[in-house]
Design a protein around this motif. Structure first.
Motif, PDB file in Angstrom:
ATOM      1  N   MET A   1       0.766  -1.188  -0.115  1.00 45.98           N
ATOM      2  CA  MET A   1      -0.047  -0.086  -0.292  1.00 45.98           C
ATOM      3  C   MET A   1       0.426   1.706   0.298  1.00 45.98           C
ATOM      4  SD  MET A   1      -3.241   0.993  -0.431  1.00 45.98           S
ATOM      5  CE  MET A   1      -3.994   1.979   0.305  1.00 45.98           C
ATOM      6  N   LYS A   2       1.590   0.901   0.940  1.00 51.01           N
ATOM      7  CA  LYS A   2       2.834   2.218   1.650  1.00 51.01           C
ATOM      8  C   LYS A   2       3.448   2.643  -1.011  1.00 51.01           C
ATOM      9  CE  LYS A   2       4.235   1.615   5.737  1.00 51.01           C
ATOM     10  NZ  LYS A   2       5.091   2.105   6.844  1.00 51.01           N
ATOM     11  N   LYS A   3       3.946   2.131  -0.935  1.00 52.93           N
ATOM     12  CA  LYS A   3       4.123   1.924  -2.541  1.00 52.93           C
ATOM     13  C   LYS A   3       3.265   2.172  -3.744  1.00 52.93           C
ATOM     14  CE  LYS A   3       7.377  -2.319  -2.577  1.00 52.93           C
ATOM     15  NZ  LYS A   3       7.942  -3.334  -3.171  1.00 52.93           N
ATOM     16  N   ILE A   4       2.375   1.901  -3.766  1.00 54.73           N
ATOM     17  CA  ILE A   4       1.525   2.966  -4.501  1.00 54.73           C
ATOM     18  C   ILE A   4       1.641   3.884  -3.805  1.00 54.73           C
ATOM     19  CG2 ILE A   4      -1.169   2.653  -5.325  1.00 54.73           C
ATOM     20  CD1 ILE A   4      -0.978  -0.495  -4.119  1.00 54.73           C
ATOM     21  N   LEU A   5       0.949   4.483  -2.727  1.00 58.13           N
ATOM     22  CA  LEU A   5       0.899   5.716  -2.822  1.00 58.13           C
ATOM     23  C   LEU A   5       2.197   6.646  -2.396  1.00 58.13           C
ATOM     24  CD1 LEU A   5      -0.942   7.827  -0.904  1.00 58.13           C
ATOM     25  CD2 LEU A   5       0.672   7.623   1.073  1.00 58.13           C
ATOM     26  N   LEU A   6       3.029   6.120  -2.649  1.00 61.32           N
ATOM     27  CA  LEU A   6       4.609   6.755  -3.228  1.00 61.32           C
ATOM     28  C   LEU A   6       4.171   7.050  -4.609  1.00 61.32           C
ATOM     29  CD1 LEU A   6       7.129   7.903  -1.971  1.00 61.32           C
ATOM     30  CD2 LEU A   6       8.324   5.592  -2.475  1.00 61.32           C
ATOM     31  N   ALA A  10       4.762  10.680  -6.519  1.00 59.80           N
ATOM     32  CA  ALA A  10       5.579  11.053  -7.518  1.00 59.80           C
ATOM     33  C   ALA A  10       4.869  11.515  -8.634  1.00 59.80           C
ATOM     34  CB  ALA A  10       6.348  10.191  -7.518  1.00 59.80           C
ATOM     35  N   ALA A  11       4.087  10.924  -8.665  1.00 58.38           N
ATOM     36  CA  ALA A  11       3.436  11.081 -10.259  1.00 58.38           C
ATOM     37  C   ALA A  11       2.161  12.455  -9.702  1.00 58.38           C
ATOM     38  CB  ALA A  11       2.282  10.355 -10.794  1.00 58.38           C
ATOM     39  N   ALA A  12       1.870  12.903  -8.767  1.00 60.79           N
ATOM     40  CA  ALA A  12       1.610  13.785  -8.513  1.00 60.79           C
ATOM     41  C   ALA A  12       2.056  15.305  -9.297  1.00 60.79           C
ATOM     42  CB  ALA A  12       0.387  13.943  -7.572  1.00 60.79           C
ATOM     43  N   GLY A  13       3.285  14.849  -8.250  1.00 58.11           N
ATOM     44  CA  GLY A  13       4.856  15.758  -8.549  1.00 58.11           C
ATOM     45  C   GLY A  13       4.830  15.979  -9.115  1.00 58.11           C
TER      46      GLY A  13
END
Length: 42
Positions: A1-6, A10-13
C-alpha cells in the motif's frame, strides 16, 4: 500500500512540475513578445 501511495505522490509531483514549467515558458514567451524591439516598416 505504501508503494502505491509513493508512486501516486511522485506522479502528482511530476504533473505539478510539468505544469509549472509550461506556465513559465508561456509567461517568458509573452514577456519576450511584449519587450521585443519595435522596428518601423516603411
Amino acid at each position: 500500500m505504501k508503494k502505491i501511495l509513493l508512486i501516486a505522490l511522485a506522479a502528482a509531483g511530476a504533473v505539478v512540475a510539468r505544469k509549472k514549467i509550461t506556465e513559465g515558458r508561456t509567461e517568458q514567451a509573452l514577456w519576450a513578445e511584449a519587450t521585443d524591439a519595435v522596428t518601423k516598416s516603411r
